[in-house]
Design a protein around this motif. Structure first.
Motif, PDB file in Angstrom:
ATOM      1  N   SER A  92      31.234  40.914 -15.531  1.00  0.00           N
ATOM      2  CA  SER A  92      29.900  41.501 -15.412  1.00  0.00           C
ATOM      3  C   SER A  92      29.525  42.260 -16.681  1.00  0.00           C
ATOM      4  CB  SER A  92      29.853  42.453 -14.217  1.00  0.00           C
ATOM      5  OG  SER A  92      28.694  43.250 -14.245  1.00  0.00           O
ATOM      6  N   PRO A  93      28.272  42.160 -17.131  1.00  0.00           N
ATOM      7  CA  PRO A  93      27.841  42.941 -18.303  1.00  0.00           C
ATOM      8  C   PRO A  93      28.087  44.434 -18.133  1.00  0.00           C
ATOM      9  CG  PRO A  93      26.187  41.295 -17.747  1.00  0.00           C
ATOM     10  CD  PRO A  93      27.199  41.275 -16.645  1.00  0.00           C
ATOM     11  N   GLY A  94      27.976  44.921 -16.896  1.00  0.00           N
ATOM     12  CA  GLY A  94      28.200  46.336 -16.645  1.00  0.00           C
ATOM     13  C   GLY A  94      29.642  46.767 -16.811  1.00  0.00           C
ATOM     14  N   ASN A  95      30.558  45.810 -16.890  1.00  0.00           N
ATOM     15  CA  ASN A  95      31.981  46.134 -17.045  1.00  0.00           C
ATOM     16  C   ASN A  95      32.477  45.971 -18.481  1.00  0.00           C
ATOM     17  OD1 ASN A  95      32.637  46.984 -14.458  1.00  0.00           O
ATOM     18  ND2 ASN A  95      33.041  44.918 -13.721  1.00  0.00           N
ATOM     19  N   GLN A  96      31.536  45.774 -19.410  1.00  0.00           N
ATOM     20  CA  GLN A  96      31.959  45.586 -20.799  1.00  0.00           C
ATOM     21  C   GLN A  96      32.483  46.876 -21.425  1.00  0.00           C
ATOM     22  OE1 GLN A  96      32.190  42.350 -21.913  1.00  0.00           O
ATOM     23  NE2 GLN A  96      31.625  42.161 -19.754  1.00  0.00           N
ATOM     24  N   SER A  97      32.170  48.027 -20.813  1.00  0.00           N
ATOM     25  CA  SER A  97      32.681  49.305 -21.324  1.00  0.00           C
ATOM     26  C   SER A  97      34.074  49.612 -20.792  1.00  0.00           C
ATOM     27  CB  SER A  97      31.728  50.440 -20.949  1.00  0.00           C
ATOM     28  OG  SER A  97      31.621  50.567 -19.536  1.00  0.00           O
ATOM     29  N   VAL A  98      34.555  48.782 -19.879  1.00  0.00           N
ATOM     30  CA  VAL A  98      35.890  48.986 -19.311  1.00  0.00           C
ATOM     31  C   VAL A  98      36.937  48.460 -20.284  1.00  0.00           C
ATOM     32  CG1 VAL A  98      37.451  48.393 -17.425  1.00  0.00           C
ATOM     33  CG2 VAL A  98      35.041  48.876 -16.946  1.00  0.00           C
ATOM     34  N   ARG A  99      37.897  49.300 -20.615  1.00  0.00           N
ATOM     35  CA  ARG A  99      38.977  48.912 -21.516  1.00  0.00           C
ATOM     36  C   ARG A  99      40.303  49.386 -20.935  1.00  0.00           C
ATOM     37  NH1 ARG A  99      38.402  52.005 -26.429  1.00  0.00           N
ATOM     38  NH2 ARG A  99      40.091  50.708 -27.223  1.00  0.00           N
ATOM     39  N   GLY A 100      41.379  48.801 -21.416  1.00  0.00           N
ATOM     40  CA  GLY A 100      42.697  49.241 -21.006  1.00  0.00           C
ATOM     41  C   GLY A 100      43.441  48.271 -20.121  1.00  0.00           C
ATOM     42  N   PHE A 101      42.931  47.037 -20.016  1.00  0.00           N
ATOM     43  CA  PHE A 101      43.601  46.048 -19.163  1.00  0.00           C
ATOM     44  C   PHE A 101      45.031  45.785 -19.622  1.00  0.00           C
ATOM     45  CE2 PHE A 101      39.046  44.947 -18.671  1.00  0.00           C
ATOM     46  CZ  PHE A 101      38.942  45.098 -17.296  1.00  0.00           C
ATOM     47  N   GLU A 102      45.225  45.761 -20.949  1.00  0.00           N
ATOM     48  CA  GLU A 102      46.571  45.501 -21.468  1.00  0.00           C
ATOM     49  C   GLU A 102      47.508  46.656 -21.149  1.00  0.00           C
ATOM     50  OE1 GLU A 102      43.786  45.277 -23.208  1.00  0.00           O
ATOM     51  OE2 GLU A 102      43.607  43.098 -23.487  1.00  0.00           O
ATOM     52  N   LEU A 103      46.970  47.870 -21.149  1.00  0.00           N
ATOM     53  CA  LEU A 103      47.794  49.029 -20.797  1.00  0.00           C
ATOM     54  C   LEU A 103      48.253  48.939 -19.345  1.00  0.00           C
ATOM     55  CD1 LEU A 103      47.303  52.734 -21.671  1.00  0.00           C
ATOM     56  CD2 LEU A 103      47.532  52.089 -19.277  1.00  0.00           C
ATOM     57  N   ILE A 104      47.344  48.557 -18.458  1.00  0.00           N
ATOM     58  CA  ILE A 104      47.712  48.404 -17.045  1.00  0.00           C
ATOM     59  C   ILE A 104      48.787  47.327 -16.897  1.00  0.00           C
ATOM     60  CG2 ILE A 104      46.873  47.895 -14.725  1.00  0.00           C
ATOM     61  CD1 ILE A 104      45.781  50.508 -15.922  1.00  0.00           C
ATOM     62  N   ASP A 105      48.648  46.232 -17.643  1.00  0.00           N
ATOM     63  CA  ASP A 105      49.665  45.172 -17.628  1.00  0.00           C
ATOM     64  C   ASP A 105      51.019  45.716 -18.060  1.00  0.00           C
ATOM     65  OD1 ASP A 105      47.766  43.287 -16.869  1.00  0.00           O
ATOM     66  OD2 ASP A 105      47.389  42.607 -18.919  1.00  0.00           O
ATOM     67  N   ASP A 106      51.006  46.541 -19.100  1.00  0.00           N
ATOM     68  CA  ASP A 106      52.242  47.115 -19.630  1.00  0.00           C
ATOM     69  C   ASP A 106      52.920  47.999 -18.585  1.00  0.00           C
ATOM     70  OD1 ASP A 106      54.283  48.159 -21.168  1.00  0.00           O
ATOM     71  OD2 ASP A 106      52.991  49.347 -22.475  1.00  0.00           O
ATOM     72  N   VAL A 107      52.128  48.879 -17.945  1.00  0.00           N
ATOM     73  CA  VAL A 107      52.676  49.749 -16.908  1.00  0.00           C
ATOM     74  C   VAL A 107      53.251  48.918 -15.761  1.00  0.00           C
ATOM     75  CG1 VAL A 107      52.129  51.491 -15.161  1.00  0.00           C
ATOM     76  CG2 VAL A 107      51.141  51.683 -17.456  1.00  0.00           C
ATOM     77  N   LYS A 108      52.491  47.918 -15.350  1.00  0.00           N
ATOM     78  CA  LYS A 108      52.927  47.085 -14.231  1.00  0.00           C
ATOM     79  C   LYS A 108      54.247  46.382 -14.548  1.00  0.00           C
ATOM     80  CE  LYS A 108      52.530  45.088 -10.209  1.00  0.00           C
ATOM     81  NZ  LYS A 108      52.833  45.867  -8.991  1.00  0.00           N
ATOM     82  N   GLU A 109      54.371  45.872 -15.750  1.00  0.00           N
ATOM     83  CA  GLU A 109      55.599  45.178 -16.147  1.00  0.00           C
ATOM     84  C   GLU A 109      56.801  46.118 -16.085  1.00  0.00           C
ATOM     85  OE1 GLU A 109      57.419  42.673 -19.964  1.00  0.00           O
ATOM     86  OE2 GLU A 109      55.295  43.223 -19.916  1.00  0.00           O
ATOM     87  N   GLN A 110      56.610  47.352 -16.553  1.00  0.00           N
ATOM     88  CA  GLN A 110      57.699  48.336 -16.504  1.00  0.00           C
ATOM     89  C   GLN A 110      58.075  48.672 -15.062  1.00  0.00           C
ATOM     90  OE1 GLN A 110      57.377  51.759 -19.323  1.00  0.00           O
ATOM     91  NE2 GLN A 110      55.434  50.817 -19.902  1.00  0.00           N
ATOM     92  N   LEU A 111      57.059  48.845 -14.222  1.00  0.00           N
ATOM     93  CA  LEU A 111      57.315  49.220 -12.840  1.00  0.00           C
ATOM     94  C   LEU A 111      57.970  48.089 -12.052  1.00  0.00           C
ATOM     95  CD1 LEU A 111      54.072  51.233 -12.035  1.00  0.00           C
ATOM     96  CD2 LEU A 111      56.394  52.126 -12.245  1.00  0.00           C
TER      97      LEU A 111
END
Length: 316
Positions: A92-111
């Motif tokens: 969605s165009p309204g979600n273009q300001s959302v960042r940090g997906f790679e960080l969430i992936d990193d946390v998830k992998e560690q957990l």
């Protein structure tokens, strides 16, 4: 000795009754106390490291939490990738300001290495936003954990999100439908003290004639920004990486970037709240953390209503 043993047993029973037990339904502050005791530390350390490298990421993580919770509740739906049969929320165009997906992936992998199948992606998003606020100088607060991940993410659902063209009355109404007071809404809007807006979201204010609620000098500043195109960025206030009350002070100067920002100072219902926060940062911090906890509980999924994804980008 007997008294010490009794107290230890009593404490353990209190922990279990409070929802600490692995797999217990219901959210609690220490939901992972037994099942994944390293969860909080892994999130905190990963976010700390990321913000040291890129302080601007804090704004993206806070936006991620809000955009996740507003659509389908706090269930990690904003993390899901599109498939050949479905276009996901993140497109969605309204979600273009959302960042940090790679960080969430990193946390998830560690957990997943530490405690596989235990910590939900939805909880990771909520905890990451909490850490981003605190590490940027904002209030330190805690949130209940135990959310499950949802299985739906559709771009059409994002049409229900508040728009940057909404006036204060519309914002009060749509937030009210989700259980938020006008004060909650203004406090959450203060999250714009972090980050930037793209020209695409405010260029309509610059058309001839320009929005009269905007300071004329600031109007020239925004016009200069937009000379760089729709993706050119404008900071919401002068300290884009610091969580403070400068956003509300900017509204008092008629220097709100979005129409939905400045409108908060033009409506008698919300103007007094803006003035209060501009004058008293501690009051803003208190109300913001309370509103964030309330937001983190929007339509959460528990038990069989959801799942714990092994990969935050796709359902199991």
């Amino acid at each position: 000795m007997a008294m010490a043993s009794f107290l230890a047993v009593f404490l353990l029973m209190e922990l279990i009754a409070g929802g600490y037990r692995d797999g217990a339904n219901g959210l609690s502050m220490n939901y992972y106390f037994f099942s994944c005791p390293s969860a909080e530390a892994i999130v905190r350390n990963t976010v700390t490291s990321a913000l040291q490298s890129d302080p601007t990421l804090a704004a993206g993580l806070v936006r991620m939490h809000f955009h996740d919770c507003w659509i389908q509740g706090c269930d990690g739906s904003v993390l899901l990738d599109s498939t050949k049969d479905n276009t996901a929320e993140k497109e969605s165009p309204g979600n273009q300001s959302v960042r940090g997906f790679e960080l969430i992936d990193d946390v998830k992998e560690q957990l997943e290495k530490q405690c596989p199948g235990v910590v939900s992606c939805a909880d990771i998003v909520a905890m990451a936003a909490r850490e981003a606020v605190a590490l940027s100088g904002g209030p330190v607060y805690d949130i209940p954990k135990g959310r499950k991940d949802g299985r739906r993410s559709k771009i059409e659902d994002t049409l229900n999100a508040p728009a940057p063209t909404f006036n204060a009355s519309e914002l009060v109404r749509v937030f009210g439908l989700r259980g938020f007071s006008a004060q909650d809404m203004v406090a959450l809007s203060g999250g714009h003290t972090l980050g930037v807006a793209r020209c695409l979201t405010f260029k309509n204010r610059l058309s001839d004639p320009a929005d009269p609620t905007m300071d004329s000098y600031f109007s020239k500043t925004l016009s200069k920004t937009c000379s760089g195109g729709d993706d050119a960025e404008q900071t919401f206030d002068m300290t884009r990486n610091n969580f403070d009350n400068f956003y509300f002070q900017a509204l008092q100067r008629k220097s709100g970037v979005l129409f939905s920002d400045q409108t908060l100072y033009n409506n008698p219902i919300t103007k007094s709240i803006v003035k209060g926060y501009a004058m008293n940062q501690a009051k803003f911090f208190l109300d913001f953390q309370q509103a964030m906890v309330k937001m983190s509980l929007l339509d959460v999924k528990e038990g069989s209503q959801g799942e714990v994804r092994a990969d935050c980008r796709k359902i199991n």
